[in-house]
Write a protein that holds these residues in place. Structure first.
Motif, short mmCIF file in Angstrom:
data_model
loop_
_atom_site.label_atom_id
_atom_site.label_comp_id
_atom_site.label_asym_id
_atom_site.label_seq_id
_atom_site.Cartn_x
_atom_site.Cartn_y
_atom_site.Cartn_z
N MET A 1 0.84 -1.20 0.00
CA MET A 1 0.00 0.00 0.00
C MET A 1 0.88 1.25 0.00
O MET A 1 1.83 1.34 0.78
N GLU A 2 0.54 2.21 -0.84
CA GLU A 2 1.29 3.46 -0.91
C GLU A 2 0.74 4.44 0.11
O GLU A 2 -0.47 4.65 0.20
N LEU A 3 1.64 5.01 0.90
CA LEU A 3 1.24 6.01 1.89
C LEU A 3 1.57 7.40 1.37
O LEU A 3 2.70 7.66 0.96
N ASN A 4 0.59 8.28 1.40
CA ASN A 4 0.81 9.67 1.00
C ASN A 4 1.49 10.42 2.13
O ASN A 4 1.27 10.14 3.31
N ARG A 5 2.29 11.40 1.78
CA ARG A 5 3.00 12.22 2.78
C ARG A 5 2.81 13.70 2.44
O ARG A 5 2.90 14.10 1.27
N PHE A 6 2.56 14.49 3.47
CA PHE A 6 2.57 15.93 3.28
C PHE A 6 4.01 16.41 3.14
O PHE A 6 4.95 15.75 3.59
N GLU A 7 4.18 17.58 2.56
CA GLU A 7 5.52 18.11 2.33
C GLU A 7 6.26 18.40 3.63
O GLU A 7 7.50 18.38 3.68
N VAL A 8 5.51 18.66 4.70
CA VAL A 8 6.09 18.83 6.03
C VAL A 8 5.41 17.84 6.96
O VAL A 8 4.18 17.83 7.08
N VAL A 9 6.19 16.98 7.60
CA VAL A 9 5.66 15.96 8.51
C VAL A 9 6.09 16.30 9.93
O VAL A 9 7.28 16.39 10.22
N TYR B 1 -5.10 18.23 1.07
CA TYR B 1 -5.11 16.82 0.66
C TYR B 1 -4.96 16.65 -0.85
O TYR B 1 -4.66 15.56 -1.32
N ASN B 2 -5.18 17.71 -1.61
CA ASN B 2 -5.06 17.61 -3.07
C ASN B 2 -3.61 17.58 -3.55
O ASN B 2 -3.28 16.88 -4.51
N ASN B 3 -2.74 18.34 -2.89
CA ASN B 3 -1.36 18.42 -3.36
C ASN B 3 -0.31 18.15 -2.28
O ASN B 3 0.90 18.22 -2.55
N GLY B 4 -0.75 17.88 -1.04
CA GLY B 4 0.19 17.56 0.02
C GLY B 4 0.90 18.76 0.63
O GLY B 4 1.80 18.59 1.46
N LYS B 5 0.50 19.96 0.27
CA LYS B 5 1.17 21.15 0.79
C LYS B 5 0.64 21.51 2.18
O LYS B 5 -0.49 21.17 2.54
N VAL B 6 1.49 22.18 2.94
CA VAL B 6 1.14 22.64 4.28
C VAL B 6 1.33 24.16 4.34
O VAL B 6 2.38 24.67 3.94
N TYR B 7 0.32 24.86 4.81
CA TYR B 7 0.35 26.32 4.85
C TYR B 7 0.25 26.80 6.29
O TYR B 7 -0.61 26.35 7.06
N GLU B 8 1.12 27.73 6.67
CA GLU B 8 1.05 28.39 7.97
C GLU B 8 0.91 29.89 7.73
O GLU B 8 1.86 30.54 7.29
N PRO B 9 -0.26 30.44 7.97
CA PRO B 9 -0.48 31.87 7.68
C PRO B 9 0.38 32.80 8.53
O PRO B 9 0.66 33.92 8.11
N PHE B 10 0.81 32.34 9.73
CA PHE B 10 1.64 33.17 10.60
C PHE B 10 2.73 32.32 11.24
O PHE B 10 2.51 31.15 11.56
N GLN B 11 3.89 32.92 11.42
CA GLN B 11 4.96 32.25 12.15
C GLN B 11 4.68 32.30 13.65
O GLN B 11 3.90 33.13 14.12
#
Length: 218
Positions: A1-9, A55-65
């Motif tokens: 089974m293939e496991l998807n990964r987000f760009e930041v784990v 979930y569409n592209n695996g990207k992770v967004y943080e609007p603020f540091q």
């Protein structure tokens, strides 16, 4: 089974945001606005971040540091955008932001922290309302009103100039022995009130929001 990964784990659990299925979110810790009262007695709080997961592209967004003494509330999805509260205890402000991943957050309004009850401070729909809830329900934005409610009542949403609450009822509880009797029955009621707290209607049912954003009475 293939496991998807987000760009930041990071090992954080991703929560769903009702109304859509593409974007989830996670907080860096479980501190909420009310906890800051205790943190202030200990010299301050390290700060937290809110992250949005696509979930569409695996990207992770943080609007603020991450910033010291700054934290975030649970986001909601309404009107094709995400909305969340930021509590900045350095400036003494609660800020409502409108946001969509990979775009710059838009500041909608600000409230003074000293003017709000931090207990259960959150956003609810169907329009975007900033509210808090304890023995008294209070709306701060876009309309200011408050009313007392039953200890067994919790507000679920505001729509069509009505406040919708869920009221839970326990029948057949043995207070002396602190246990259920054979006649025990638990159920919920849907309660409608106006902005002054006047009772408009009350009916049997449990009010719940489905993942697609629709509301159901069970």
């Amino acid at each position: 089974m293939e496991l998807n990964r987000f760009e930041v784990v990071t090992g954080r659990y991703i929560e769903e945001i009702p109304g859509q299925s593409r974007i989830g979110y996670a907080m860096s810790d479980a501190t909420d606005f009310y906890d800051m009262i205790e943190w202030s007695k200990k010299g301050g709080y390290q700060g937290s971040t809110i992250s949005f997961y696509d979930y569409n592209n695996g990207k992770v967004y943080e609007p603020f540091q991450k910033q010291r003494n700054v934290l975030y509330g649970t986001p909601i999805y309404l009107k094709k955008s995400f909305w969340f509260l930021q509590g900045d205890y350095n400036s003494g402000k609660i800020t409502l932001f409108k946001y969509y991943p990979n775009q710059i957050p838009e500041m909608i309004t600000q409230l003074n922290i000293e003017d709000v009850d931090l207990y259960n401070l959150r956003i609810i729909g169907e329009d975007v309302y900033i509210v808090s809830e304890d023995d008294e329900f209070v709306s701060y934005y876009p309309k200011s009103f408050r009313f007392s409610k039953g200890v067994n009542e919790g507000v679920s949403m505001i729509a069509d100039q009505k406040v919708y609450l869920s009221a839970w009822v326990e029948e057949g509880w043995d207070d002396e022995n602190d246990c259920e009797t054979e006649e025990y029955n638990y159920y919920e009621k849907v309660v409608e009130r106006d902005f002054k707290g006047n009772l408009l209607s009350e009916t049997l049912g449990s009010l719940q929001q489905h993942a697609d954003g629709t509301w159901w009475i069970a």
